[in-house]
Design a protein around this motif. Structure first.
Motif, short mmCIF file in Angstrom:
data_model
loop_
_atom_site.label_atom_id
_atom_site.label_comp_id
_atom_site.label_asym_id
_atom_site.label_seq_id
_atom_site.Cartn_x
_atom_site.Cartn_y
_atom_site.Cartn_z
N MET A 1 35.00 38.97 28.40
CA MET A 1 36.38 39.59 28.54
C MET A 1 37.42 38.84 28.59
O MET A 1 37.36 37.59 29.42
CB MET A 1 35.97 40.50 29.84
CG MET A 1 37.26 41.38 29.92
SD MET A 1 36.98 42.49 31.45
CE MET A 1 36.34 41.74 32.57
N ILE A 2 38.45 39.20 28.17
CA ILE A 2 39.96 38.37 28.20
C ILE A 2 40.54 39.04 29.12
O ILE A 2 40.86 40.41 29.36
CB ILE A 2 40.63 38.46 27.10
CG1 ILE A 2 39.80 37.83 25.66
CG2 ILE A 2 41.90 37.55 27.10
CD1 ILE A 2 40.30 38.12 24.43
N VAL A 3 41.10 38.20 30.04
CA VAL A 3 42.13 38.91 31.23
C VAL A 3 43.19 38.17 31.33
O VAL A 3 43.30 36.95 31.48
CB VAL A 3 41.30 39.01 32.64
CG1 VAL A 3 42.01 39.55 33.84
CG2 VAL A 3 39.78 39.51 32.52
N GLN A 4 44.30 38.82 31.37
CA GLN A 4 45.73 38.06 31.59
C GLN A 4 46.62 38.93 32.66
O GLN A 4 46.57 40.19 32.58
CB GLN A 4 46.32 37.95 30.26
CG GLN A 4 47.65 37.30 30.36
CD GLN A 4 48.31 37.03 29.11
OE1 GLN A 4 47.97 37.32 27.88
NE2 GLN A 4 49.43 36.26 29.15
N GLY A 5 47.16 38.29 33.46
CA GLY A 5 48.08 38.77 34.40
C GLY A 5 48.96 37.77 34.95
O GLY A 5 48.74 36.72 34.91
N ALA A 6 50.04 38.37 35.79
CA ALA A 6 50.95 37.56 36.40
C ALA A 6 50.72 37.65 37.79
O ALA A 6 51.54 37.44 38.83
CB ALA A 6 52.36 37.61 36.23
N SER B 1 35.96 47.49 25.06
CA SER B 1 36.84 48.01 26.04
C SER B 1 38.02 47.34 26.09
O SER B 1 38.16 46.17 25.74
CB SER B 1 36.03 47.80 27.37
OG SER B 1 36.15 46.46 27.89
N ASN B 2 39.07 48.12 26.76
CA ASN B 2 40.52 47.50 26.68
C ASN B 2 41.08 48.39 27.70
O ASN B 2 41.16 49.60 27.54
CB ASN B 2 41.13 47.26 25.41
CG ASN B 2 41.49 48.44 24.82
OD1 ASN B 2 42.24 49.38 25.02
ND2 ASN B 2 40.47 48.92 23.74
N ARG B 3 41.95 47.91 28.53
CA ARG B 3 42.77 48.56 29.46
C ARG B 3 43.74 47.83 30.23
O ARG B 3 43.69 46.40 30.23
CB ARG B 3 41.99 49.23 30.51
CG ARG B 3 41.21 48.13 31.33
CD ARG B 3 40.16 48.63 32.45
NE ARG B 3 39.73 47.44 33.17
CZ ARG B 3 38.65 47.66 33.95
NH1 ARG B 3 38.35 49.12 34.23
NH2 ARG B 3 38.23 46.71 34.56
N ILE B 4 44.87 48.30 30.61
CA ILE B 4 46.00 47.80 31.53
C ILE B 4 45.72 48.43 32.89
O ILE B 4 45.82 49.27 32.99
CB ILE B 4 47.34 48.03 30.99
CG1 ILE B 4 47.35 47.56 29.42
CG2 ILE B 4 48.41 47.64 31.79
CD1 ILE B 4 48.78 48.08 28.83
N THR B 5 45.48 47.55 33.95
CA THR B 5 45.44 47.94 35.21
C THR B 5 46.39 47.30 36.21
O THR B 5 47.18 46.38 35.77
CB THR B 5 43.91 47.65 35.97
OG1 THR B 5 43.82 46.13 35.71
CG2 THR B 5 43.01 48.30 35.16
N LYS B 6 46.31 47.77 37.45
CA LYS B 6 47.27 47.11 38.29
C LYS B 6 46.50 46.04 39.29
O LYS B 6 45.44 46.25 39.60
CB LYS B 6 47.86 48.16 39.32
CG LYS B 6 48.73 49.05 38.79
CD LYS B 6 50.37 48.36 38.30
CE LYS B 6 51.02 49.60 37.73
NZ LYS B 6 52.06 48.59 36.92
N GLY B 7 47.33 44.86 39.37
CA GLY B 7 46.34 43.67 40.09
C GLY B 7 46.58 43.93 41.53
O GLY B 7 47.27 44.96 41.99
N ALA B 8 46.17 43.13 42.48
CA ALA B 8 46.23 43.25 43.92
C ALA B 8 47.66 43.34 44.46
O ALA B 8 48.04 43.83 45.48
CB ALA B 8 45.52 42.11 44.55
N ASP B 9 48.52 42.50 43.79
CA ASP B 9 50.04 42.66 44.13
C ASP B 9 50.77 43.69 43.33
O ASP B 9 52.10 43.93 43.50
CB ASP B 9 50.67 41.29 43.96
CG ASP B 9 50.79 40.90 42.46
OD1 ASP B 9 50.15 41.53 41.53
OD2 ASP B 9 51.43 39.85 42.17
N ALA C 1 44.54 32.53 43.69
CA ALA C 1 43.66 33.78 44.19
C ALA C 1 43.17 34.91 43.21
O ALA C 1 42.10 35.38 43.02
CB ALA C 1 44.57 34.44 45.18
N PHE C 2 44.30 35.02 42.20
CA PHE C 2 43.91 36.21 41.00
C PHE C 2 42.60 35.44 40.33
O PHE C 2 41.68 36.17 39.87
CB PHE C 2 45.22 36.22 40.09
CG PHE C 2 44.80 36.79 38.98
CD1 PHE C 2 44.34 38.28 39.02
CD2 PHE C 2 45.48 36.58 37.67
CE1 PHE C 2 44.26 38.98 37.65
CE2 PHE C 2 45.31 37.42 36.65
CZ PHE C 2 44.60 38.48 36.64
#
Length: 184
Positions: free
Chosen positions: A103-108, A72-80, A114-115
């Motif tokens: 799963m690898i998860v990366q975001g800013a 699986s792989n995807r780009i989603t929108k975070g809470a912010d 909290a993230f």
């Protein structure tokens, strides 16, 4: 034939035939584990698109761990509203021929703590570990059997999480390399 279809004995005979058929079906049906097929999905395009869309350093596996299947792989929108990259794997089969999820998860997403807590399903650190020169925080959620490694980078948060055991998560984290920014 009429005596097999009437009265208590007829009912008992019909019930016995139905039970016998049910047993035959249950015994002969596949369990779902034999010849289990896990689809392989290439994540290179998703990582490249993510890398083009964010201003910070993107991390992805330099090479998939042996016998692991990226599924699986995807780009989603975070809470912010910021972009979050996820790459999922089925791990190599264990002694019981079971695969686990990682799963690898990366975001800013801000705030970063909290993230990390939302992805890990836990805000409790149970220690730290050094992997490939980086300092990773360990988190564990027992009721979900979820382990998470969290690395807070200057501009983003990098996590490796799932039902995989600690050595498997460490293996996946050790494959992560910074990806060069696209030139076009």
């Amino acid at each position: 034939m009429r005596r097999f279809t009437q009265g208590f004995y007829g009912y008992a005979f019909a019930l016995l035939v139905c039970l016998a058929l049910a047993v035959i079906i249950v015994v002969s049906a596949p369990t779902g584990r034999q010849g289990q097929h896990v689809p392989r999905l290439d994540y290179a395009i998703t990582v490249a698109n993510y890398n083009r869309s964010v201003p910070y350093e993107v991390w992805a596996p330099a090479k998939d761990p042996t016998d692991w299947i990226p599924n699986s792989n995807r780009i989603t929108k975070g809470a912010d509203g910021s972009s979050v990259l996820s790459i999922g794997y089925a791990t190599a089969p264990d002694a019981e021929d079971e695969r686990h999820h990682a799963m690898i998860v990366q975001g800013a997403e801000k705030p970063a703590a909290a993230f990390a807590s939302r992805i890990a399903n836990s805000d409790k650190s149970i220690g730290t570990v050094q992997i490939a020169g980086g300092n990773w925080e360990k988190r564990f959620r027992e009721d979900k059997n979820q382990r998470t490694l969290v690395r807070f980078l200057p501009d983003a948060t990098l996590m490796v999480t799932g039902t995989a055991d600690w050595p498997e998560l460490t293996t996946l984290a050790s494959t992560l390399k910074s990806q060069p920014k696209p030139t076009n």
